[in-house]
Design a protein around this motif. Sequence first.
Motif: not given
Length: 137
Positions: A51-67
Motif C-alpha cells: 500500500v505504501g508503494q501504491v501511494r508513492q507510485a500514484l504520487e509519482n504519476v501525478l508529479a510527472v503529469l504536473a510537468e
Amino acid sequence: MSATPHHLLHPSGWKAAKGYANGVLAEGRMVFLGGHIGWNAQQQFESDDFVGQVRQALENVLAVLAEAGGGPEHLVRLTWYITDKRDYLDRLQEVGEVYRSVMGRNFPAMAMVQVADLIEDRAKVEIEATAVLPPET
C-alpha cells in the motif's frame, strides 16, 4: 488548468463500475506516462509495503503529469502491474483509501495485471498512465 472535456462510457444495462470507468471519450492534448513504481524522486524505496508503494507510485504519476500542466482529473487510463494479486485483494480497502487520498474521486479506465516480477527487485507495483489535457487556446 480546467478539467479535460471527457465523457465516461457506460453501456446501458451494465452493472455500475466501482473505482474505475469502463471507458473514457476525451478530446485534447494527449500525455503518455511511462511506468512509475513506488520509489521516491531519488529512486530509493522508502517502503516495502504494498500500500505504501501504491501511494508513492500514484504520487509519482501525478508529479510527472504536473510537468505537462495536468492533474488527476485529466487521467483517462491507468494500467497497474502488480506482483501479488492476493496482497491487492486482501488490502483493497486500504488501496482504495490511498487512491482517493492521492487521486481524489477521479476514476479513469483502468486495467490491473499480475506479473511474475518487475525490473526493480523491491517494486511491488508499477503504474502507467494516459492523460488528456484541454486543447491549448
